[in-house]
Design a protein around this motif. Structure first.
Motif, PDB file in Angstrom:
ATOM      1  N   TYR A   3     -27.059 -25.860  11.726  1.00 22.02           N
ATOM      2  CA  TYR A   3     -26.055 -24.951  11.505  1.00 22.02           C
ATOM      3  C   TYR A   3     -24.757 -25.925  11.117  1.00 22.02           C
ATOM      4  CZ  TYR A   3     -28.383 -21.149  13.246  1.00 22.02           C
ATOM      5  OH  TYR A   3     -29.150 -20.083  13.440  1.00 22.02           O
TER       6      TYR A   3
ATOM      7  N   ARG B  67     -20.077 -22.382  17.675  1.00 21.76           N
ATOM      8  CA  ARG B  67     -20.509 -21.205  18.073  1.00 21.76           C
ATOM      9  C   ARG B  67     -20.279 -20.028  17.089  1.00 21.76           C
ATOM     10  NH1 ARG B  67     -22.601 -17.283  18.824  1.00 21.76           N
ATOM     11  NH2 ARG B  67     -22.694 -15.768  20.841  1.00 21.76           N
ATOM     12  N   ARG B  68     -19.093 -20.392  16.144  1.00 20.60           N
ATOM     13  CA  ARG B  68     -18.661 -19.507  15.159  1.00 20.60           C
ATOM     14  C   ARG B  68     -19.692 -19.647  13.901  1.00 20.60           C
ATOM     15  NH1 ARG B  68     -17.762 -18.909   9.803  1.00 20.60           N
ATOM     16  NH2 ARG B  68     -16.364 -17.427   9.242  1.00 20.60           N
TER      17      ARG B  68
ATOM     18  N   ALA C   3     -22.656 -20.919  13.882  1.00 19.91           N
ATOM     19  CA  ALA C   3     -24.075 -20.721  14.136  1.00 19.91           C
ATOM     20  C   ALA C   3     -24.125 -19.109  13.884  1.00 19.91           C
ATOM     21  CB  ALA C   3     -24.487 -21.086  15.488  1.00 19.91           C
ATOM     22  N   THR C   4     -23.081 -18.490  14.286  1.00 21.09           N
ATOM     23  CA  THR C   4     -23.160 -16.829  14.065  1.00 21.09           C
ATOM     24  C   THR C   4     -22.759 -16.372  12.715  1.00 21.09           C
ATOM     25  OG1 THR C   4     -22.181 -16.932  16.340  1.00 21.09           O
ATOM     26  CG2 THR C   4     -22.098 -14.701  15.250  1.00 21.09           C
ATOM     27  N   LYS C   5     -22.163 -17.063  12.038  1.00 21.71           N
ATOM     28  CA  LYS C   5     -21.767 -16.659  10.695  1.00 21.71           C
ATOM     29  C   LYS C   5     -21.986 -17.209   9.515  1.00 21.71           C
ATOM     30  CE  LYS C   5     -17.481 -14.163  12.329  1.00 21.71           C
ATOM     31  NZ  LYS C   5     -15.986 -13.598  12.048  1.00 21.71           N
TER      32      LYS C   5
ATOM     33  N   ASN D 198     -24.910 -19.983   7.398  1.00 22.11           N
ATOM     34  CA  ASN D 198     -26.297 -20.511   7.535  1.00 22.11           C
ATOM     35  C   ASN D 198     -26.283 -21.815   6.794  1.00 22.11           C
ATOM     36  OD1 ASN D 198     -28.052 -19.303   9.277  1.00 22.11           O
ATOM     37  ND2 ASN D 198     -28.573 -17.783   7.744  1.00 22.11           N
TER      38      ASN D 198
END
Ligand code: MLT
Length: 393
Positions: free
Chosen positions: A74, A268-269, A271-273, A275
């Motif tokens: 990420y 964290r942000r 990895a979530t939003k 790629n």
């Protein structure tokens, strides 16, 4: 269902989108006119051969089962993050790989970073300024305090006592004015941020244009900045990646707010939003930082700075006041004859067939100014300055 009403507080169009629509319309009405674009800062030099070679090799790897890659990390591939750390080491800045996050460019990250901050924060933004800082904070409904940039402070606003900021945007070398903060000035900003528990979002997208060795090219060359600053960089202008897309953001491990690590929150942000950037592009980006790659791209930077010299020589000849163009690819000029920014934009478009960027699009303090970019192709640029001389002379 309700929409995000903050969008109603935005200007109708994004600055460069508005300009592009005006230019399209003019082009359609004047099909024989050769329009020369010195508006949006889009590069014209092709990708350097070492970059292309690395990308070809990576494409071949993707076509073989044993070297094929799927999702990457990420935060970007380690090989590219290590190359960025090597680049910073040459500036005297020690970074760890886990402080570097590869992105698709500075614009997206400058906007996306806001996810990790409360919308209740107060933001301090220079005026004139790259419109993305303002628009993204309006979208989130944050309170914005503008700091005036003008000829008196050489378009380098400094912190004001009594102004309490949570987030501060600094762009150096500056888009749109080409102004560059000195070390002492950045030291004052870092002290101010530390005293106010604020975070500086430092846009360093044009750092490679700095020629004067005394000028900082990273906020982390200032002591204490690792405790108060996030830096955004891009290969768009550095290495011609405006269409290829790759940049990086540095979030130091030492940067804590509200008891939290901003590095962890950003990971964290992302990895979530997000790629990541494609393997092929990251291999091309890695090649930028090799000895050969750097030599090639520095040749392109010299080319653009020579363009800037041609522009500023023409303006001097015309007696038009300007700044920038020495350590930056932008030239910021005063519109002649007390014309407004959009009036002069129209004159240049309609009478010279040259596209510029109206200063008013960068904020209230930009009214009466215009920005020219040095990213054009040499021959076209010389022709454009000849046409401007004919119209304004
Ligand atoms: C500009 O012209 O200000 C820039 O090219 C816009 C950008 O980088 O997004």
């Amino acid at each position: 269902m309700n929409i995000n009403k903050n969008y109603q507080n935005l200007k109708e169009g994004y600055l460069f989108q508005t300009i592009s629509e005006k230019v399209k319309k003019h082009s359609k009405e004047n099909p024989d006119l050769k329009i020369i674009r010195l508006g949006i800062g889009d590069v014209t030099r092709p990708l350097a051969p070492p970059v292309i070679d690395a990308m070809h090799k990576a494409v071949a790897e993707m076509g073989m089962a044993e070297s094929f890659r799927g999702y990457g990390d990420y935060e970007g591939y380690s090989f590219l993050r290590a190359a960025v750390c090597g680049y910073y080491a040459k500036k005297g800045v020690a970074l760890r790989e886990d402080e570097v996050f590869v992105s698709d460019g500075a614009k997206s990250d400058l906007a996306n970073i806001l996810d990790i901050f409360s919308s209740g924060n107060t933001v301090v933004i220079p005026d004139p300024v790259y419109p993305v800082y303002v628009d993204t904070n309006i979208m989130a409904g944050r309170k914005i305090i503008y700091m005036d940039g003008n000829a008196d402070n050489a378009f380098l606003p400094m912190p004001k006592s009594g102004v309490k900021a949570d987030i501060i945007y600094l762009c150096s070398p500056n888009n749109p004015t080409g102004a560059v903060y000195g070390k002492k000035q950045l030291e004052r900003w870092v002290s101010y941020a530390l005293e106010n528990d604020a975070v500086i979002l430092f846009d360093g997208a044009y750092e490679i244009f700095v020629q004067d060795r005394d000028l900082p090219t990273s906020i982390y060359q200032i002591s204490g900045a690792d405790r108060c600053a996030i830096e955004f960089c891009s290969l768009s202008k550095t290495a011609g990646f405006t269409g290829t897309r790759c940049g990086y953001t540095v979030v130091p491990q030492a940067l804590m707010r509200d008891g939290e690590s901003l590095n962890k929150l950003w990971l964290r942000r992302q990895a979530t939003k997000f790629n990541g950037v494609s393997y092929v592009v990251q291999r091309g980006a890695e090649a930028v930082f090799t000895k050969n790659g750097m030599e090639r791209i520095k040749g392109d930077i010299s080319y653009y700075l020579e363009n800037a010299r041609i522009i500023t020589d023409a303006l001097t000849e015309l007696g038009i006041w300007f700044t920038g163009g020495k350590n930056a690819p932008y030239i910021w000029l005063k519109c002649p004859g007390r014309m407004s920014s959009w009036e002069f934009f129209d004159v240049l478009l309609c009478k010279a067939g040259v596209v510029a960027t109206p200063g008013a699009g960068f904020g209230a303090n930009g009214e009466g100014f215009l920005r020219l970019t040095a990213f054009g192709d040499r021959e076209n640029l010389i022709e454009a300055m000849g046409r401007i001389k004919a119209v304004c002379g």
